[in-house]
Design an enzyme around this catalytic site. Sequence first.
Site, PDB file in Angstrom:
ATOM      1  N   CYS A 142       0.814  -1.223   0.000  1.00 40.20           N
ATOM      2  CA  CYS A 142       0.000   0.000   0.000  1.00 40.20           C
ATOM      3  C   CYS A 142       0.847   1.273   0.000  1.00 40.20           C
ATOM      4  O   CYS A 142       0.370   2.343  -0.364  1.00 40.20           O
ATOM      5  CB  CYS A 142      -0.937   0.017   1.199  1.00 40.20           C
ATOM      6  N   ASN A 163     -10.243  -0.275  -0.757  1.00 41.46           N
ATOM      7  CA  ASN A 163      -8.797  -0.229  -0.569  1.00 41.46           C
ATOM      8  C   ASN A 163      -8.129  -0.772  -1.836  1.00 41.46           C
ATOM      9  O   ASN A 163      -8.280  -1.948  -2.166  1.00 41.46           O
ATOM     10  CB  ASN A 163      -8.441  -1.085   0.654  1.00 41.46           C
ATOM     11  N   HIS A 204      -3.611   6.840   2.747  1.00 40.65           N
ATOM     12  CA  HIS A 204      -4.012   5.553   2.177  1.00 40.65           C
ATOM     13  C   HIS A 204      -5.458   5.271   2.584  1.00 40.65           C
ATOM     14  O   HIS A 204      -5.851   5.517   3.726  1.00 40.65           O
ATOM     15  CB  HIS A 204      -3.078   4.456   2.682  1.00 40.65           C
TER      16      HIS A 204
HETATM   17  O1  UT7 Z   1      -4.196  -1.702   3.161  1.00 48.64           O
HETATM   18  C1  UT7 Z   1      -3.283  -2.236   4.073  1.00 48.64           C
HETATM   19  C2  UT7 Z   1      -3.692  -2.049   5.402  1.00 48.64           C
HETATM   20  N1  UT7 Z   1      -4.961  -2.708   5.659  1.00 48.64           N
HETATM   21  C3  UT7 Z   1      -5.710  -2.200   6.571  1.00 48.64           C
HETATM   22  O2  UT7 Z   1      -5.370  -1.167   7.070  1.00 48.64           O
HETATM   23  C4  UT7 Z   1      -6.925  -2.952   7.055  1.00 48.64           C
HETATM   24  C5  UT7 Z   1      -6.992  -2.820   8.539  1.00 48.64           C
HETATM   25  N2  UT7 Z   1      -8.058  -3.511   9.204  1.00 48.64           N
HETATM   26  C6  UT7 Z   1      -9.356  -3.174   9.101  1.00 48.64           C
HETATM   27  O3  UT7 Z   1      -9.730  -2.313   8.339  1.00 48.64           O
HETATM   28  C7  UT7 Z   1     -10.337  -3.849  10.006  1.00 48.64           C
HETATM   29  O4  UT7 Z   1      -9.639  -4.575  10.977  1.00 48.64           O
HETATM   30  C8  UT7 Z   1     -11.344  -4.774   9.272  1.00 48.64           C
HETATM   31  C9  UT7 Z   1     -12.329  -3.936   8.484  1.00 48.64           C
HETATM   32  C10 UT7 Z   1     -10.607  -5.732   8.387  1.00 48.64           C
HETATM   33  C11 UT7 Z   1     -12.126  -5.581  10.311  1.00 48.64           C
HETATM   34  O5  UT7 Z   1     -12.777  -4.693  11.213  1.00 48.64           O
HETATM   35  P1  UT7 Z   1     -12.676  -4.940  12.790  1.00 48.64           P
HETATM   36  O6  UT7 Z   1     -13.517  -3.927  13.417  1.00 48.64           O
HETATM   37  O7  UT7 Z   1     -11.216  -4.964  13.135  1.00 48.64           O
HETATM   38  O8  UT7 Z   1     -13.369  -6.343  12.948  1.00 48.64           O
HETATM   39  P2  UT7 Z   1     -12.755  -7.688  13.569  1.00 48.64           P
HETATM   40  O9  UT7 Z   1     -11.788  -8.301  12.636  1.00 48.64           O
HETATM   41  O10 UT7 Z   1     -12.325  -7.419  14.979  1.00 48.64           O
HETATM   42  O11 UT7 Z   1     -14.066  -8.582  13.623  1.00 48.64           O
HETATM   43  C12 UT7 Z   1     -15.185  -8.234  14.451  1.00 48.64           C
HETATM   44  C13 UT7 Z   1     -16.314  -9.192  14.142  1.00 48.64           C
HETATM   45  C14 UT7 Z   1     -15.877 -10.654  14.110  1.00 48.64           C
HETATM   46  O12 UT7 Z   1     -16.932 -11.442  14.618  1.00 48.64           O
HETATM   47  P3  UT7 Z   1     -16.859 -12.058  16.110  1.00 48.64           P
HETATM   48  O13 UT7 Z   1     -15.634 -12.908  16.129  1.00 48.64           O
HETATM   49  O14 UT7 Z   1     -16.764 -10.869  17.015  1.00 48.64           O
HETATM   50  O15 UT7 Z   1     -18.137 -12.816  16.224  1.00 48.64           O
HETATM   51  C15 UT7 Z   1     -15.725 -10.949  12.640  1.00 48.64           C
HETATM   52  O16 UT7 Z   1     -15.922 -12.307  12.335  1.00 48.64           O
HETATM   53  O17 UT7 Z   1     -16.832  -8.905  12.837  1.00 48.64           O
HETATM   54  C16 UT7 Z   1     -16.851 -10.110  12.069  1.00 48.64           C
HETATM   55  N3  UT7 Z   1     -16.659  -9.766  10.668  1.00 48.64           N
HETATM   56  C17 UT7 Z   1     -17.666  -9.507   9.838  1.00 48.64           C
HETATM   57  N4  UT7 Z   1     -18.998  -9.492  10.011  1.00 48.64           N
HETATM   58  C18 UT7 Z   1     -19.750  -9.172   8.962  1.00 48.64           C
HETATM   59  C19 UT7 Z   1     -15.481  -9.647  10.008  1.00 48.64           C
HETATM   60  N5  UT7 Z   1     -15.726  -9.290   8.736  1.00 48.64           N
HETATM   61  C20 UT7 Z   1     -17.069  -9.212   8.604  1.00 48.64           C
HETATM   62  C21 UT7 Z   1     -17.920  -8.901   7.534  1.00 48.64           C
HETATM   63  N6  UT7 Z   1     -19.242  -8.879   7.748  1.00 48.64           N
HETATM   64  N7  UT7 Z   1     -17.449  -8.594   6.299  1.00 48.64           N
END
Ligand code: UT7
Length: 350
Positions: free
Chosen positions: A117, A287, A257
Site C-alpha cells: 500500500c 482499498n 491511504h
Molecule cells: O491496506 C493495508 C492495510 N490494511 C488495513 O489497514 C486494514 C486494517 N483492518 C481493518 O480495516 C479492520 O480490521 C477490518 C475492516 C478488516 C475488520 O474490522 P474490525 O472492526 O477490526 O473487525 P474484527 O476483525 O475485529 O471482527 C469483528 C467481528 C468478528 O466477529 P466475532 O468474532 O466478534 O463474532 C468478525 O468475524 O466482525 C466479524 N466480521 C464480519 N462481520 C460481517 C469480520 N468481517 C465481517 C464482515 N461482515 N465482512
Amino acid sequence: MSASPRTAGIAGLGSCLGERVLTNADLERMVETSDEWIRERTGILRRHILGPGQATSDLVLGAAGQALDRAGVDPAGLDLILVATVTPDHPFPSTACLVQERLGARRAAAFDLQAACSGFIYGLVVADRFIASGAVRTALVVGAESLSRITDYQDRRTCVLFGDGAGAAVVRAAAPGYGILGSHLGSDGSGGHLLFQPAGGSRLPASAETVAQRLHYVQMNGSEVFKQAVRVMDEAAGLALKAAGLRKEDVDLMVPHQANLRIVDAVARRMGMAAERVMVNLDECGNMSSASVPVALDQAVREGRIRRGDVVLLVAFGAGLTWGSVVLRWEGAPGEGKEEESSGQGRNHS
Ligand code: UT7
C-alpha cells in the site's frame, strides 16, 4: 543558480478504475455480511474491480494516458517508468516493461517496485532521487493493483475491502519552492505475517494443494494491522513534515491511504485535522493498495481541492510492513490552478 539538487514535483495525474462495480449488496449475496456492517466498520459502499480479460497493465495504460496528456508529455520523452504493484500481470516481465512497450516509451528504463500500500509513495521518492541526481528528467510513477485477482470471495474478513485501480503521476523537476519538500520511508519485516499472500512464490510454489487450500489469496490479521496503521501513519506524517520544516497546521490537504474510514478518521484526529483537510474516496473505491493514494490525489486535484501553492501530505501504510509519507508544495500541471507566492522552502528528507 545554485548547484543544489533538483526537487521533483508532479506535473500531471491520471487514474483508471476496474470496469465492474461491486456493491455491498453484491457482497451480501456472496458471503455472510451486511451493507450495514461494511459501512459501519469500513466506510466502503462500493468498489471497482477488473472485468474479465482486464489486467493491471490495462489499468496502468488508462491512468498513464491521462497523466501524460495533462502534463503535456509525449511517452517518447519518458526516461523512467516505475510501477508499484503487488498484482503484476505476470511475476515477470515487469508490468512496467509491458507498459513501456504499449506506450511506445522507447528510451525509458522500466521496473516494478513492491511496497504494497505504500508503493506509490516509495515510487515517488525513488523518482525524486533519480531526478535530483540528474539521471532522469521525466518519470512516470504508477500505483496499480488488481486485488480482486488475489481476494478470497469466500472470506468475509477481507473480500469486502478491496478494489482495483491505477493512479499515475508524471514526475519532473519542480519550479523553485515547489514539489517534494520532505519525505520519510520505513519498514518493519517483523510484521510481514500480518498481511500476506502465502502461496505462489518460491516459499510455497503453486500446486494443486496450495490452490485447494486457498493459499493464493490475501490473508490479513485485520485488527492488528488496524492498530499499527493508525500509530505508524501519524508518526510517518510527522517525520515528513519535520523533514520539510513544516507543521501539521501548514497542511492544506492530507491524502492518506484509503484502507478504512475509521483508520483515516483516527489518523486525522491524532493530527488535529478537520474532515475538510482530509481526502477520502474509499467509499467509492475501497482499498486499492498502492493505487489508493494516487487515485485519491488525482480526484482531489480534479475536484479543485488542491490549488497551486498548497501543502499536500501523502501518507500510507501497508504490507511488509511498509510506510511512507511525502510533503509537497503543489505546483500542478501547466495552466492548472492560480499562481500564488511560493515560500522558497527547500527540500529535506528524514
Ligand atoms: O491496506 C493495508 C492495510 N490494511 C488495513 O489497514 C486494514 C486494517 N483492518 C481493518 O480495516 C479492520 O480490521 C477490518 C475492516 C478488516 C475488520 O474490522 P474490525 O472492526 O477490526 O473487525 P474484527 O476483525 O475485529 O471482527 C469483528 C467481528 C468478528 O466477529 P466475532 O468474532 O466478534 O463474532 C468478525 O468475524 O466482525 C466479524 N466480521 C464480519 N462481520 C460481517 C469480520 N468481517 C465481517 C464482515 N461482515 N465482512
